[in-house]
Design an enzyme around this catalytic site. Sequence first.
Site, PDB file in Angstrom:
ATOM      1  N   CYS B  84       0.823  -1.214   0.000  1.00 54.12           N
ATOM      2  CA  CYS B  84       0.000   0.000   0.000  1.00 54.12           C
ATOM      3  C   CYS B  84       0.856   1.263   0.000  1.00 54.12           C
ATOM      4  CB  CYS B  84      -0.916   0.008   1.209  1.00 54.12           C
ATOM      5  SG  CYS B  84      -1.719  -1.575   1.491  1.00 54.12           S
ATOM      6  N   HIS B 332      -9.044   3.533  -1.316  1.00 54.52           N
ATOM      7  CA  HIS B 332      -7.693   2.993  -1.197  1.00 54.52           C
ATOM      8  C   HIS B 332      -7.350   2.104  -2.393  1.00 54.52           C
ATOM      9  CE1 HIS B 332      -4.019   1.529   0.338  1.00 54.52           C
ATOM     10  NE2 HIS B 332      -4.453   0.590   1.167  1.00 54.52           N
TER      11      HIS B 332
END
Lengths: 466, 385
Positions: B84, B332
């Site tokens: 991420c 996200h």
Amino acid sequence: MKIHSAARYLPRYRITKETIENESGNFRPAGIDEIAVPSADEDSLTMAYEAGTKAIEAGTIDPTTIQSLYLATTTPPLEEEDIGVRLAEMLDLPSDIRIQTLTQSTNGIGEAIRTAITTKNTALIIGSDCPHGEFDTVLGQAGGAGAAAILLEEADISGFNDFSSYSAVFPGTRYRERGNTTTQQIGIAGYEREAYYQTISSAIKSLDSTITEIDAIAVQAPNGVLPYRIGTQLDIAHEKIANGTIVTETGDLGSASALTGLVTAFSKDITNTIVCTYGSGGTATAFHINQAGKIDTKITDKEHEEIGMLTQLRQRYRVVSPEPEGGGAYVSLPSWKRTLDQRYNLLGGKCQTCNELVFPPHGACPECGEQDEYEMKSLATEGEIIAITEIKQGGAPPEFQQFQSATGSYASAIVTVNGPDTETVDIPVMINFVDSAPSVGDHISLTIRRLYTQEGIPRYSMKGVC
Amino acid sequence: MENAYIIGVGETPYGSFPDRSYRDLFAEATQEALDSANINPGDIDEVILGTLGVGGRQIGLSGPAASTYSGIFDVPVTRVENACAASGYAVRQATQAVRSGMADIVLAGGFEIMTDMSDDVAKYWLGVSGEMEWERLTGTTFAGVYAQMASAYLNEYDVNDEVLSQVAVKNHGNAANNPDAHLDFTCTIEDAESAPVVADPLTLYHCCPTTDGAATVIVANESAITNPEDAVRIAGIGASSDYVGLFQRESYTRIPASEQAAQTAYERADITPDQLDIAEVHDCFTIAELLAYEDLGFCGRGSADDLITNGRTNPDGELPVNMSGGLKAKGHPIGATGAGQLVELYTQLTHQAGSRQIDSPTYGLAHNVGGSGGAAVVHILEGAQ
């Protein structure tokens, strides 16, 4: 040959005759009040581990001196591949051990005992089973789950006074077709009874011993009536049958049936016993055991938890969708194999440079940075929960989705366990709990359960159970 | 060493676009960044981009596959993978290239497509950045790992779990002001508390969505600046790493890699946390925003609840956090997230944030975490005075 120690394991879930009767309209097995139901991560291998490890703990024999391991089950987790090898690894037995896995008949356990006696090795003999039939059949309703183990001493042959076998062909009394997962019976009651009576009675009658002097008889018990009929036929008091029979509280335990009965008698300090195993086909094997003194016996049944029909069906994966398709998270079998010392025996490593206790003991020491210089140390199979989450519907990775559906929810935690000295180390643990998830600060015991299946091969690991 | 600046940014809306390709999204964000910086594709000396490749699409050579589609040819293109934190690290690499003098203008960013597959396939992929052999095999995905941290944090500091919902309420409120946010709606404490439990104590509202999107920034040296008002200086960067599995880290109530990254970034920017005017922090789960407050030095250990409960990180608070809506509500898209945080900071520091613009910000901080803390990168940006 002397029985050094013994143990019995029964899973904690129970479903009563009344529940099955109420929820499915009938309950056909005779003389059974409750069925022991394996948890969703239990099978014949994990139950064998439970019984085997407790039998070793109950005695004083060093497990590295055990020469033979016998495992009898009609429900091995794989149709082919010797799961006895995995059991030996889980029990940390020596690599030169002789392993025999008997799966073709519930009489396999009798053959195992007979082979062990004649081989005169220090031997661990385990019967473990969870018979599996369609739910609208007698066998499907009666199928319970449990395991028992006895550890035989090499040097002393005083325990087994006498043994005999009897075989007579009776096809179809209990069988599983090739490629099928459910066990069936042909359903001709008189024929099946004849197979049972003839083989068992003949085997017992062939013993030289005077059977009226024994205190307990543990006989293969497909239901709670047949053993007592054998008693009637052989003029053995029902009380003595009851001393070696637990089918009423467990259901049919298949290859573990007679041995669990025997170990139950041991737990009552009864050692003048007859055990008679029986299997379809049909064969029976009888032994007279009259051993002086008490046999150290561990009964490791967990506190019973009564469940309903749907929970039983879920725990047995009868109403759970197959594992979803996917890809990505993959641990190869060789990678998995490299971690078995940790998965099965919870070995941590003590850094040779700085004494830090490390888990898993691979790679650079987190304290001093030295590479892979660890002395293996056994970690405690219990510890304190430091961080935990309960995984519910939608929270499980795909490979654990079936387990989550079967159990409703499980927990993923970090647990601090003790090393051999004063130090501790944190390990990641999946927890299978019954009532509600434990919390930070709670203590948890670890044991080996089935973790998941990849490429059709079940994988086992230490898990938390409460 | 030369200064490096962000001179333009681009970002697609975040959301669910199963009919669009990753190349298409990256090209849109790239074109927007080029327009914003008033430069041409031929001006780009190098491309550094991040993606996890969720779903298994173009895992090899995903960089050139995306850059050529965007009309950028014959330059070095590198894919950075740090889960991420991929595009946060991509921007860091771009800054290194500019500062070292190897490049004048670098395009950095990332993309992800996460909604064109079944939930089961997505979950396989979301787990691939967790520790595979031990942590994941306790039956957990990232929601579970962050939930473990939440359990340890709430227990250690005796904090009521309502704070988890307070973060969700704030960030949803911010996202409702961001037309490009994935979950652009408000929620209440009751909504968050009564939502289905994903991994106790985290409910659905405490978790970020899976999102499609792309984000890019143009990192350049001083010579490339045409309009100083639209140039934001990269004042300091810090980054660090740690064990991938939570159980091997020294703490479960903080993320040491974040702490170390922040400390380095503050030192290099020569500022202290109280000089910040705005922050975008990595709130993949609401507990992560609370940990970030402490790891980034916004408050002391165990006092994150004071910041959120007293509104100090609200839009009108002393340090607005996640004005974009954060990962929680803006969304996200794994490979795009780190660059997307810098897009928001750039937009705020150049006073282009429209209805969610905060007053006269000078310093902004972006905090981007890989996995549950195996990697972290912190950027501090300084707007034109």
